[in-house]
Design a protein around this motif. Sequence first.
Motif, PDB file in Angstrom:
ATOM      1  N   UNK A  43       0.844  -1.192   0.000  1.00  0.00           N
ATOM      2  CA  UNK A  43       0.000   0.000   0.000  1.00  0.00           C
ATOM      3  C   UNK A  43       0.883   1.246   0.000  1.00  0.00           C
ATOM      4  N   UNK A  44       0.524   2.225  -0.843  1.00  0.00           N
ATOM      5  CA  UNK A  44       1.301   3.455  -0.938  1.00  0.00           C
ATOM      6  C   UNK A  44       1.141   4.271   0.337  1.00  0.00           C
ATOM      7  N   UNK A  45       2.290   4.741   0.832  1.00  0.00           N
ATOM      8  CA  UNK A  45       2.295   5.531   2.059  1.00  0.00           C
ATOM      9  C   UNK A  45       2.277   7.018   1.720  1.00  0.00           C
ATOM     10  N   UNK A  46       1.614   7.767   2.559  1.00  0.00           N
ATOM     11  CA  UNK A  46       1.511   9.203   2.344  1.00  0.00           C
ATOM     12  C   UNK A  46       2.611   9.925   3.122  1.00  0.00           C
ATOM     13  N   UNK A  47       3.894   9.637   2.732  1.00  0.00           N
ATOM     14  CA  UNK A  47       5.020  10.244   3.435  1.00  0.00           C
ATOM     15  C   UNK A  47       5.106  11.732   3.132  1.00  0.00           C
ATOM     16  N   UNK A  48       5.509  12.545   4.096  1.00  0.00           N
ATOM     17  CA  UNK A  48       5.815  13.946   3.769  1.00  0.00           C
ATOM     18  C   UNK A  48       7.107  14.018   2.965  1.00  0.00           C
ATOM     19  N   UNK A  49       7.271  15.065   2.205  1.00  0.00           N
ATOM     20  CA  UNK A  49       8.509  15.213   1.415  1.00  0.00           C
ATOM     21  C   UNK A  49       9.669  15.670   2.286  1.00  0.00           C
ATOM     22  N   UNK A  50       9.333  16.253   3.439  1.00  0.00           N
ATOM     23  CA  UNK A  50      10.399  16.718   4.331  1.00  0.00           C
ATOM     24  C   UNK A  50       9.922  16.644   5.780  1.00  0.00           C
ATOM     25  N   UNK A  51      10.874  16.630   6.679  1.00  0.00           N
ATOM     26  CA  UNK A  51      10.581  16.613   8.111  1.00  0.00           C
ATOM     27  C   UNK A  51      11.765  17.235   8.831  1.00  0.00           C
ATOM     28  N   UNK A  52      11.541  17.660  10.050  1.00  0.00           N
ATOM     29  CA  UNK A  52      12.669  18.140  10.846  1.00  0.00           C
ATOM     30  C   UNK A  52      13.493  16.952  11.327  1.00  0.00           C
ATOM     31  N   UNK A  53      12.778  15.921  11.865  1.00  0.00           N
ATOM     32  CA  UNK A  53      13.440  14.731  12.401  1.00  0.00           C
ATOM     33  C   UNK A  53      12.772  13.488  11.836  1.00  0.00           C
ATOM     34  N   UNK A  54      13.581  12.528  11.439  1.00  0.00           N
ATOM     35  CA  UNK A  54      13.083  11.189  11.151  1.00  0.00           C
ATOM     36  C   UNK A  54      13.641  10.255  12.218  1.00  0.00           C
ATOM     37  N   UNK A  55      12.743   9.644  12.978  1.00  0.00           N
ATOM     38  CA  UNK A  55      13.130   8.623  13.952  1.00  0.00           C
ATOM     39  C   UNK A  55      12.983   7.278  13.259  1.00  0.00           C
ATOM     40  N   UNK A  56      14.055   6.505  13.219  1.00  0.00           N
ATOM     41  CA  UNK A  56      14.002   5.187  12.594  1.00  0.00           C
ATOM     42  C   UNK A  56      13.898   4.145  13.693  1.00  0.00           C
ATOM     43  N   UNK A  57      12.797   3.408  13.682  1.00  0.00           N
ATOM     44  CA  UNK A  57      12.596   2.362  14.674  1.00  0.00           C
ATOM     45  C   UNK A  57      11.351   2.580  15.491  1.00  0.00           C
ATOM     46  N   UNK A  58      10.426   1.609  15.446  1.00  0.00           N
ATOM     47  CA  UNK A  58       9.138   1.737  16.131  1.00  0.00           C
ATOM     48  C   UNK A  58       9.001   0.842  17.337  1.00  0.00           C
ATOM     49  N   UNK A  59      10.093   0.701  18.076  1.00  0.00           N
ATOM     50  CA  UNK A  59      10.017   0.024  19.370  1.00  0.00           C
ATOM     51  C   UNK A  59       9.804   1.044  20.467  1.00  0.00           C
ATOM     52  N   UNK A  60      10.007   0.614  21.705  1.00  0.00           N
ATOM     53  CA  UNK A  60       9.755   1.502  22.836  1.00  0.00           C
ATOM     54  C   UNK A  60      10.726   2.685  22.836  1.00  0.00           C
ATOM     55  N   UNK A  61      11.971   2.505  22.376  1.00  0.00           N
ATOM     56  CA  UNK A  61      12.945   3.602  22.372  1.00  0.00           C
ATOM     57  C   UNK A  61      12.590   4.662  21.331  1.00  0.00           C
ATOM     58  N   UNK A  62      12.284   4.230  20.103  1.00  0.00           N
ATOM     59  CA  UNK A  62      11.960   5.179  19.046  1.00  0.00           C
ATOM     60  C   UNK A  62      10.708   5.973  19.332  1.00  0.00           C
ATOM     61  N   UNK A  73       9.582   4.515  -1.060  1.00  0.00           N
ATOM     62  CA  UNK A  73       8.818   5.365  -1.974  1.00  0.00           C
ATOM     63  C   UNK A  73       9.534   6.656  -2.322  1.00  0.00           C
ATOM     64  N   UNK A  74      10.818   6.719  -2.028  1.00  0.00           N
ATOM     65  CA  UNK A  74      11.549   7.935  -2.363  1.00  0.00           C
ATOM     66  C   UNK A  74      12.149   8.601  -1.134  1.00  0.00           C
ATOM     67  N   UNK A  75      12.555   9.838  -1.329  1.00  0.00           N
ATOM     68  CA  UNK A  75      13.356  10.531  -0.326  1.00  0.00           C
ATOM     69  C   UNK A  75      12.492  11.402   0.582  1.00  0.00           C
ATOM     70  N   UNK A  76      12.865  11.431   1.870  1.00  0.00           N
ATOM     71  CA  UNK A  76      12.329  12.420   2.815  1.00  0.00           C
ATOM     72  C   UNK A  76      13.501  13.289   3.251  1.00  0.00           C
ATOM     73  N   UNK A  77      13.455  14.563   2.912  1.00  0.00           N
ATOM     74  CA  UNK A  77      14.498  15.483   3.382  1.00  0.00           C
ATOM     75  C   UNK A  77      14.308  15.709   4.880  1.00  0.00           C
ATOM     76  N   UNK A  78      15.404  15.740   5.614  1.00  0.00           N
ATOM     77  CA  UNK A  78      15.286  16.027   7.052  1.00  0.00           C
ATOM     78  C   UNK A  78      16.593  16.598   7.585  1.00  0.00           C
ATOM     79  N   UNK A  79      16.503  17.253   8.747  1.00  0.00           N
ATOM     80  CA  UNK A  79      17.682  17.838   9.399  1.00  0.00           C
ATOM     81  C   UNK A  79      18.349  16.864  10.365  1.00  0.00           C
ATOM     82  N   UNK A  80      17.543  15.985  10.974  1.00  0.00           N
ATOM     83  CA  UNK A  80      18.042  15.076  12.002  1.00  0.00           C
ATOM     84  C   UNK A  80      17.512  13.669  11.757  1.00  0.00           C
TER      85      UNK A  80
END
Length: 813
Positions: A1-20, A195-202
Amino acid sequence: MKKNYPSSAKVVVIGGGVAGTSCAYHLAKFGWKDIVLLERDQLTSGTTWHAAGLIGQLGATSTITKLRKYSLDLYKELEKTTGLSTGLKQNGAITVASSKERMQELLRQATTAQLSNVEVEVLNKQRIKELYSVVKTEDLVGGVYMPKDGQADPVGVTNVLVKAAKMLGVKIFEKSPVKKILVKNKRICGVETIQGKIDCEYVVLATGMWSRQIGEDIGVSVPLYPNEHFYVITEPMKDLPKDLPVLRDYNACLYLKEDAGKMLVGIFEPNAKPAFKDSGRVPDNFSFGEFPDDFDHFEPYLEKSFHRLPMLENAGIRKFFSGPESFTPDTQYLLGETPEVKNLYTCCGFNSIGIASSGGAGRVTAEWMINGHINEDLFSLDIKRFQKFHSSKKFIMDRVTETLGDLYGMHWPYKQHETSRNEKLLPYHEELKKAGACFGVTGGFERPMWYSLNGKPEYEYSFNYQNWYPSAKHETINARKNVGLFDFSTFSKFDLKGKKVHSDLQKICTANIKNEIGKSTYTHMLNEDGGIETDLTVVCIDKNYFRIVSSAATRERDKFHILKYLSEDVEFIDVTEEICCLGLFGPKSREMIQKISDDNYSSENFQFGSGKNVLIENIKVWAQRISYVGELGFELYVNKNDALDLYKILTNEGKNFSLSHCGMHAMDIMRMESGFLHWGHDISPEENQYQAGLKFTISYKKNVNFIGKDALLKIKDKPLDKTMMMFTLKDSKPGAPLLLHEEPIYLDDKIIGRTTSGNYSFCFDKNLSFGYVNSGNTIDTLKDKNLFIEVEKIKYPVEILSKPLNTKDFRKI
């Protein structure tokens, strides 16, 4: 299923466990917008889902205790905020001790816990039985009880954090693997998704056991690796009391958790099994994964559980679980900004205590990112305490076989790891070994801690008298009477060159850096809030050429801080491993060095705080006259290729001057006798120079707006909220008690501070301690009062020192 990702973000957190999810929540809570969390599969599918869910507040250090206590309080608070349940049950927790030494450790932890307001009750055997009626207590010495400890559902905790984060605008996407972290000019610029790139600062790497290989793909060292972790769940047990506290028996490597009439029995054992051993890599698609049973490995510990809880022997086993949990080289977390890539932060390496740790770890990660620094003493958790080699497969896969067991092993003072040793050896390592050196590891180097007078140079660990005390007594007394040879080669050494180097140093250092060849300056570097980030000496070697010398343990961290502010056209070279340093200290050091060198070492020609190039039997040496041990002496810097020859010259001539080899324990004792502070114990970003009594390292006269100056100007005229002081026990005996750090300081029956360093001075026959006392207390107001330092729940009377024990004016000799 296609995701509705934003094209940019301030922060991308990678990991959906308790820490992320904790990181994402805290970033949003503290006011940052445009936070995106990407989970490669389903939330909790890495290792969070199979966690035992124990939330114990008491850690091996007060730093860990503080973060765990915050986690517990947070999860309770967020249940109310979100309306969801974490499954939290605060049945308390009991840790039992079956040996005197283990009880000493628990008493020390219980004593330290008071500094973090964690409720702890010390238990005798009878009280243990009252709280846990089915436990066998005959062989126990005692225990401790934390009534507010709990257990929770790890998936429930994660869901609560997810909902709280979404309520604050965080966008969370499952089935969203990150193909690559994008870096430009050594700085985060985005992530590449399916699905492509998300620009981010962190980017926050909260990817658990995958973190090492993800970091490796972009040249970042993340030293952790998964072991196999084992537990069993019994069939329902009809005679098992409900709502029992969690039970830990560290000496048996066990934890036991009652859950809905069943018992979970888990282990943290020595000689652990690294996971994915054949490939050394965690598969990208390993979700909700388990390993085949290894009952032979688990069986000895199951037998121990029958001993502690006899009713288990007749219980059936419903589930045998083996799954991965990642461990670090020292069983501490990996937090903070990576030195290789700017704006890449890690929040991983929780050593199987992620549920208890992640609330606090997410908070400090968010604060670190938002402020650009952290005003807490978190060096023991900072990823920059490690170097590149620590994440090599050879090193980390060997080390984690030991560190999993360290979680429940004895946390001895001065304990050294046994695995992954001899990574970095000094050119005269074999000679030091022949001289009786017992080696410890700092910054990867094997360095001499003490020298055996007779017998094997090995630690015999204890919470009381140390087996190296006779060596330290000989080394310190002889260095103050004759001359001692110290090895300082492991200290971090950075050479800076260029036309802007002096102006840059003036900008990042608090002292007025002497721009005169041969002159040295003791100084600090601060963060914007005035917290002490580094403790170091700057030496002008030549025109536009300076050398910075700092401690061995802080090499990567100090390098990171300096490079953060250094102009691009200043050349920075880490010469730590290219240049060795031998320290010659004691009243006979000048006479001795004059015998092997034609240069002039008189006080008139070689003043304190100066250095110059000299020849010692035709070996080129940079000699500088400074002292961390409070004696006349010289630091001798030499190319590593000439270091062995210099060592032999010094030790040969030293025979005529009663020279003794001196280890790091001797150095620590002597620096404390002289009133010198140590970064990481006595000073850190949690302190400023006024609190630490180091305002002499601040220069407001130099016409430079150095980093932290504005904060210091606000601090300097305000009353101090704490002050560094020196103490000695009124009744001083070596190791009775063993003073270390993080012990409460009392005025009558009220805690007014905490200790930061402790050791025994054989030259002055005093048990010596440094520590901070709270505002309103001064040497004058406290000098005749009833003061105590508490160790193992016993208060020992102390007196304040108005000046260091060693009052020798070594600068003018």
